[in-house]
Design an enzyme around this catalytic site. Structure first.
Site, PDB file in Angstrom:
ATOM      1  N   GLY A  34       0.844  -1.202   0.000  1.00 56.87           N
ATOM      2  CA  GLY A  34       0.000   0.000   0.000  1.00 56.87           C
ATOM      3  C   GLY A  34       0.870   1.239   0.000  1.00 56.87           C
ATOM      4  N   ALA A  36       2.266   2.904   2.409  1.00 56.41           N
ATOM      5  CA  ALA A  36       3.432   2.897   3.290  1.00 56.41           C
ATOM      6  C   ALA A  36       4.509   1.964   2.746  1.00 56.41           C
ATOM      7  CB  ALA A  36       3.015   2.486   4.700  1.00 56.41           C
ATOM      8  N   THR A  64      -5.243   1.248   0.998  1.00 53.94           N
ATOM      9  CA  THR A  64      -4.879   2.469   0.269  1.00 53.94           C
ATOM     10  C   THR A  64      -5.756   2.656  -0.963  1.00 53.94           C
ATOM     11  OG1 THR A  64      -2.598   2.279   1.041  1.00 53.94           O
ATOM     12  CG2 THR A  64      -2.962   3.606  -0.943  1.00 53.94           C
ATOM     13  N   ALA A  67      -9.107   4.243  -0.254  1.00 56.40           N
ATOM     14  CA  ALA A  67      -9.212   5.551   0.420  1.00 56.40           C
ATOM     15  C   ALA A  67      -9.944   6.535  -0.486  1.00 56.40           C
ATOM     16  CB  ALA A  67      -7.823   6.068   0.772  1.00 56.40           C
ATOM     17  N   GLN A  68     -10.897   7.225   0.093  1.00 52.88           N
ATOM     18  CA  GLN A  68     -11.722   8.125  -0.711  1.00 52.88           C
ATOM     19  C   GLN A  68     -11.372   9.583  -0.444  1.00 52.88           C
ATOM     20  OE1 GLN A  68     -15.890   7.472  -0.010  1.00 52.88           O
ATOM     21  NE2 GLN A  68     -15.872   5.399  -0.840  1.00 52.88           N
ATOM     22  N   GLY A  70      -9.152  11.595   0.989  1.00 56.02           N
ATOM     23  CA  GLY A  70      -7.970  12.295   0.531  1.00 56.02           C
ATOM     24  C   GLY A  70      -6.793  12.254   1.471  1.00 56.02           C
ATOM     25  N   ASP A 229      -2.486  -9.023  10.141  1.00 53.24           N
ATOM     26  CA  ASP A 229      -1.386 -10.003  10.138  1.00 53.24           C
ATOM     27  C   ASP A 229      -0.099  -9.425  10.725  1.00 53.24           C
ATOM     28  OD1 ASP A 229      -2.936 -11.923   8.794  1.00 53.24           O
ATOM     29  OD2 ASP A 229      -2.331 -11.164   6.823  1.00 53.24           O
ATOM     30  N   HIS A 250     -15.905   4.510  11.546  1.00 50.98           N
ATOM     31  CA  HIS A 250     -16.381   5.552  10.634  1.00 50.98           C
ATOM     32  C   HIS A 250     -17.895   5.611  10.750  1.00 50.98           C
ATOM     33  CE1 HIS A 250     -17.030   7.968   7.093  1.00 50.98           C
ATOM     34  NE2 HIS A 250     -15.722   8.146   6.979  1.00 50.98           N
ATOM     35  N   ARG A 391      -7.862   9.484  15.277  1.00 50.49           N
ATOM     36  CA  ARG A 391      -7.097   9.953  14.116  1.00 50.49           C
ATOM     37  C   ARG A 391      -7.848  11.068  13.409  1.00 50.49           C
ATOM     38  NH1 ARG A 391      -7.318   8.573   8.425  1.00 50.49           N
ATOM     39  NH2 ARG A 391      -9.114   7.340   9.036  1.00 50.49           N
ATOM     40  N   SER A 396      -3.929   9.539   7.630  1.00 50.12           N
ATOM     41  CA  SER A 396      -3.222   8.252   7.524  1.00 50.12           C
ATOM     42  C   SER A 396      -2.510   8.090   6.191  1.00 50.12           C
ATOM     43  CB  SER A 396      -4.148   7.071   7.804  1.00 50.12           C
ATOM     44  OG  SER A 396      -5.342   7.229   7.138  1.00 50.12           O
TER      45      SER A 396
HETATM   46  P1  FAD Z   1      -2.553  -0.977   3.100  1.00 53.43           P
HETATM   47  O1  FAD Z   1      -2.788   0.011   2.058  1.00 53.43           O
HETATM   48  O2  FAD Z   1      -3.756  -1.632   3.678  1.00 53.43           O
HETATM   49  O3  FAD Z   1      -1.600  -2.103   2.510  1.00 53.43           O
HETATM   50  C1  FAD Z   1      -1.335  -3.272   3.246  1.00 53.43           C
HETATM   51  C2  FAD Z   1      -0.511  -4.220   2.404  1.00 53.43           C
HETATM   52  O4  FAD Z   1      -0.033  -5.277   3.215  1.00 53.43           O
HETATM   53  C3  FAD Z   1      -1.267  -4.884   1.276  1.00 53.43           C
HETATM   54  O5  FAD Z   1      -0.424  -4.962   0.147  1.00 53.43           O
HETATM   55  C4  FAD Z   1      -1.559  -6.261   1.823  1.00 53.43           C
HETATM   56  O6  FAD Z   1      -1.783  -7.236   0.831  1.00 53.43           O
HETATM   57  C5  FAD Z   1      -0.280  -6.523   2.576  1.00 53.43           C
HETATM   58  N1  FAD Z   1      -0.346  -7.570   3.593  1.00 53.43           N
HETATM   59  C6  FAD Z   1      -1.103  -7.626   4.713  1.00 53.43           C
HETATM   60  N2  FAD Z   1      -0.855  -8.759   5.389  1.00 53.43           N
HETATM   61  C7  FAD Z   1       0.073  -9.452   4.682  1.00 53.43           C
HETATM   62  C8  FAD Z   1       0.730 -10.711   4.848  1.00 53.43           C
HETATM   63  N3  FAD Z   1       0.500 -11.508   5.893  1.00 53.43           N
HETATM   64  N4  FAD Z   1       1.612 -11.098   3.906  1.00 53.43           N
HETATM   65  C9  FAD Z   1       1.874 -10.321   2.827  1.00 53.43           C
HETATM   66  N5  FAD Z   1       1.271  -9.123   2.618  1.00 53.43           N
HETATM   67  C10 FAD Z   1       0.403  -8.698   3.538  1.00 53.43           C
HETATM   68  N6  FAD Z   1      -7.037   7.483   5.023  1.00 53.43           N
HETATM   69  C11 FAD Z   1      -6.811   8.752   4.650  1.00 53.43           C
HETATM   70  O7  FAD Z   1      -5.811   9.353   5.045  1.00 53.43           O
HETATM   71  N7  FAD Z   1      -7.677   9.373   3.799  1.00 53.43           N
HETATM   72  C12 FAD Z   1      -8.786   8.769   3.324  1.00 53.43           C
HETATM   73  O8  FAD Z   1      -9.522   9.354   2.555  1.00 53.43           O
HETATM   74  C13 FAD Z   1      -9.058   7.446   3.720  1.00 53.43           C
HETATM   75  N8  FAD Z   1     -10.163   6.807   3.270  1.00 53.43           N
HETATM   76  C14 FAD Z   1     -10.328   5.484   3.573  1.00 53.43           C
HETATM   77  C15 FAD Z   1     -11.396   4.802   3.012  1.00 53.43           C
HETATM   78  C16 FAD Z   1     -11.549   3.441   3.238  1.00 53.43           C
HETATM   79  C17 FAD Z   1     -12.707   2.700   2.643  1.00 53.43           C
HETATM   80  C18 FAD Z   1     -10.604   2.760   4.046  1.00 53.43           C
HETATM   81  C19 FAD Z   1     -10.736   1.290   4.290  1.00 53.43           C
HETATM   82  C20 FAD Z   1      -9.544   3.447   4.620  1.00 53.43           C
HETATM   83  C21 FAD Z   1      -9.400   4.806   4.393  1.00 53.43           C
HETATM   84  N9  FAD Z   1      -8.339   5.517   4.937  1.00 53.43           N
HETATM   85  C22 FAD Z   1      -8.129   6.814   4.567  1.00 53.43           C
HETATM   86  C23 FAD Z   1      -7.296   4.838   5.718  1.00 53.43           C
HETATM   87  C24 FAD Z   1      -6.117   4.540   4.791  1.00 53.43           C
HETATM   88  O9  FAD Z   1      -6.585   4.127   3.547  1.00 53.43           O
HETATM   89  C25 FAD Z   1      -5.203   3.464   5.358  1.00 53.43           C
HETATM   90  O10 FAD Z   1      -4.900   3.745   6.692  1.00 53.43           O
HETATM   91  C26 FAD Z   1      -3.902   3.410   4.574  1.00 53.43           C
HETATM   92  O11 FAD Z   1      -4.166   3.309   3.201  1.00 53.43           O
HETATM   93  C27 FAD Z   1      -3.075   2.221   5.039  1.00 53.43           C
HETATM   94  O12 FAD Z   1      -1.977   2.103   4.181  1.00 53.43           O
HETATM   95  P2  FAD Z   1      -0.897   0.984   4.455  1.00 53.43           P
HETATM   96  O13 FAD Z   1       0.112   1.113   3.385  1.00 53.43           O
HETATM   97  O14 FAD Z   1      -0.469   1.060   5.860  1.00 53.43           O
HETATM   98  O15 FAD Z   1      -1.716  -0.401   4.320  1.00 53.43           O
HETATM   99  C1  SIN Z   2     -13.504   9.477   4.490  1.00 53.95           C
HETATM  100  O1  SIN Z   2     -13.383   9.748   3.298  1.00 53.95           O
HETATM  101  O2  SIN Z   2     -14.497   9.758   5.156  1.00 53.95           O
HETATM  102  C2  SIN Z   2     -12.392   8.740   5.151  1.00 53.95           C
HETATM  103  C3  SIN Z   2     -11.260   9.635   5.359  1.00 53.95           C
HETATM  104  C4  SIN Z   2     -10.298   9.021   6.331  1.00 53.95           C
HETATM  105  O3  SIN Z   2     -10.539   7.939   6.847  1.00 53.95           O
HETATM  106  O4  SIN Z   2      -9.298   9.668   6.610  1.00 53.95           O
END
Ligand code: FAD
Ligand code: SIN
Length: 557
Positions: A34, A36, A64, A67-68, A70, A229, A250, A391, A396
């Site tokens: 994602g 990060a 990621t 995420a809607q 922003g 995980d 949410h 948060r 995020s």
């Molecule tokens: P992720 O993007 O979830 O990536 C995790 C990765 O780890 C994936 O590739 C997955 O396959 C991998 N993985 C997991 N477990 C394993 C394993 N055991 N082995 C191998 N790979 C594994 N945040 C905002 O700031 N703005 C927003 O508008 C917003 N909107 C959101 C809307 C929705 C519907 C959701 C669900 C979240 C939203 N968030 C938002 C939160 C934000 O999207 C997440 O916090 C952020 O994208 C997390 O990024 P990440 O890289 O940490 O993890």
């Molecule tokens: C949302 O679009 O309402 C989610 C934004 C977020 O989780 O930061």
């Protein structure tokens, strides 16, 4: 309240490095693709490190990608780093680490410009500058969008294109990391399943970027892979975790029985949509002066209370009060609702809260270092102290991009300096358990998710939390005795571990603060609880909980 009976978790899922397991070698192993993990992998690779990136899901299925609303960053003329930090700390209810908040917010603009350089296109206003929007808790417009509410997908696509093209990065999608490899107190790689085979990667440094764990709840905005995980892997490996009691719900997920719970972004309320009960009453007017734009925990609990008062399964989000055409303003939400024959310009949207974001995770510094040498954690799997007890919306994606870019080079440097004698091989085999119980994993999973929703959700109390920990102890015991070692069983074991961590921390924190609400301790108690809860695996496999200061005295190593 007597302490709950304690689950005991093994330090591995029967994992060891068998003599015949094929072994890959790399400087930096990144687990997760994602925002990060993607940012960390590119930053490490640009620093000259060889990188292997493993992702269990396709990149289109990360949090990621979904995420809607922003990404928050300081661009506006009326904005400043001080203001963004102040909003972050206010919403964190006294538990955000001010130094961490400043370090991350300061680098937000640079991270967004970096994503733009990678090819992500963000929406612009008529004057050509970035269009800036507002969400709950922000005192000025500072949320940057892409294609309306497709911000995450745009960022993910840009990262994915670069990752697959980078000569130093090997991407393996569909690979499930089952455990971390630890040797002499240092994380030296991971063991993973791919196409039914077990493989291992030996690395100079490992970056966990596995995202959140919304799937431990029956109602969630998170995609199917968000099982926590990484938190379970780190716990078994001996790293310290923090802030697990804080799970953000949410307020508005689409509620249609049988359908997945799609998010209805806060941006819709930011644009003037109102929450109403079945009779059309705008109940938030009685709850908070900011009404629908009150902090998420307040809106979520108000919805839940309204549902209980009216005996309904949901409330409604009414977009008729919005200026402009909702279909044009919110194309993603319009498309999702249309598939259920809801016309958002005319029909109120049935909504209810859902688990959305894990504030807690693996405790890490502003370089992503964890308490386990060789292991870094970035993004939602981590707990840097930025978010405190809640948060701020859109912080995020900001944290993921900034922390990934910081941890990548730090891990590359660590790998350059690391020398270890190679992993010992073992002839051990997983013993077949006599009289193992016949388990229906789906049934256990559903029971867990329902229990977490009812007893460890928006409203908690001591007895319900203690009972939840007891049930998890029993289920973990059954699962541990079962001989199965397939991916679904491993994911369920991880979800049990994460659920136990959340319930244990929630039981320990006898107050209400931010996302954590205890009906038996409804007030905030700064005299006792202006502290962060740190959790780690005790030698007997139980969860050890310690309260520590908000600002850690030093690097967690
Ligand atoms: P992720 O993007 O979830 O990536 C995790 C990765 O780890 C994936 O590739 C997955 O396959 C991998 N993985 C997991 N477990 C394993 C394993 N055991 N082995 C191998 N790979 C594994 N945040 C905002 O700031 N703005 C927003 O508008 C917003 N909107 C959101 C809307 C929705 C519907 C959701 C669900 C979240 C939203 N968030 C938002 C939160 C934000 O999207 C997440 O916090 C952020 O994208 C997390 O990024 P990440 O890289 O940490 O993890
Ligand atoms: C949302 O679009 O309402 C989610 C934004 C977020 O989780 O930061």
């Amino acid at each position: 309240m007597p302490a709950p009976s304690q689950p005991r978790f093994p330090d591995h899922l029967g994992t060891y490095l068998p003599r015949r397991t094929p072994l890959l070698r790399t400087d930096v192993l990144v687990i997760g693709g994602g925002i990060a993990g993607g940012a960390a992998a590119l930053a490490a690779a640009n620093d000259g490190a060889s990188v292997v990136l493993l992702s269990k899901s396709e990149f289109t299925e990360t949090n990621t990608s979904y995420a809607q609303g922003g990404m928050a960053a300081v661009f506006g003329a009326s904005d400043s780093v001080d203001l963004h930090v102040a909003d972050t700390l206010r919403v964190g209810y006294g538990l955000s680490d001010p130094g961490t908040a400043r370090a991350i917010v300061t680098q937000g603009r640079g991270a967004l410009e970096w994503l733009r350089d990678l090819g992500a296109e963000f929406d612009r206003a008529a004057d050509g500058h970035l269009a800036l929007f507002r969400e709950a808790g922000h005192s000025v417009d500072r949320i940057v969008h892409a294609h309306g509410q497709a911000t995450g997908a745009e960022i993910q696509n840009a990262l994915s294109r670069r990752l697959t093209a980078h000569p130093n990065v090997t991407v393996r999608v569909g690979t499930f990391v089952r455990d971390l490899l630890v040797q002499d107190g240092r994380c030296v790689g991971g063991i993973f399943l791919e196409d039914g085979l077990e493989l291992a990667v030996e690395a100079g440094a490992v970056i966990l970027a596995t995202g959140g764990a919304g799937q431990v709840y029956r109602e969630t905005t998170n995609p199917i892979g968000a099982c926590g995980d990484g938190m379970a892997l780190a716990f078994r490996a001996g790293a310290v975790l923090a802030d697990l009691e804080f799970v953000q719900f949410h307020p508005t997920t689409l509620y249609i029985a049988g359908a997945s719970r799609a998010l209805i972004s806060e941006v819709v309320r930011g644009a003037g949509a109102t929450l109403r009960d079945r009779r059309g009453h705008r109940f938030m007017s009685e709850v908070h002066p900011a009404m629908e734009l009150a902090p998420r925990d307040i809106v979520s609990r108000a919805i839940l209370e309204r549902m209980v008062a009216t005996g309904d399964t949901h409330v409604f989000l009414d977009l008729s009060t919005i200026q402009g055409d909702p279909h044009e303003l919110f194309p993603t939400i319009s498309r999702i609702c249309r598939s259920f024959e809801i016309d958002i310009a005319k029909d109120p949207i049935p909504v209810r809260p859902g688990a959305h974001y894990f504030v807690g995770g693996v405790r890490s510094t502003t370089e992503g270092r964890t308490s386990l040498p060789g292991l870094f954690a970035v993004g939602e799997v981590s707990a840097t102290g930025l978010h405190g007890a809640n948060r701020l919306a859109s912080n995020s994606l900001l944290e993921g991009a900034v922390m990934g870019r910081l941890a990548g080079p730090a891990a590359a440097a660590e790998a350059r300096g690391s020398r270890h004698p190679g992993l010992p091989r073992s002839d051990r085999i997983v013993p077949v358990v006599e009289n193992a119980p016949k388990l229906h994993l789906d049934d256990m999973l559903y029971s867990l998710k329902s229990m977490m929703w009812r007893q460890v959700g928006l409203r908690r109390e001591g007895k319900g939390l203690a009972d939840a920990v007891g049930s998890i102890a029993l289920w973990s015991h059954y699962l541990e005795r079962a001989p199965t070692r397939d991916r679904a069983a491993c994911e369920l074991a991880n979800m049990l571990t994460v659920s136990a961590l959340v319930a244990t921390a929630a039981f320990a924190r006898e107050e209400s603060r931010g996302t954590h609400f205890r009906s038996d301790h409804p007030g905030r108690d700064d005299s006792r609880w202006c502290r962060r809860l740190m959790l780690h695996r005790a030698p007997d496999g139980t969860i050890d909980v310690q309260a520590g200061p908000v600002v850690p005295p030093s690097d967690p190593r």
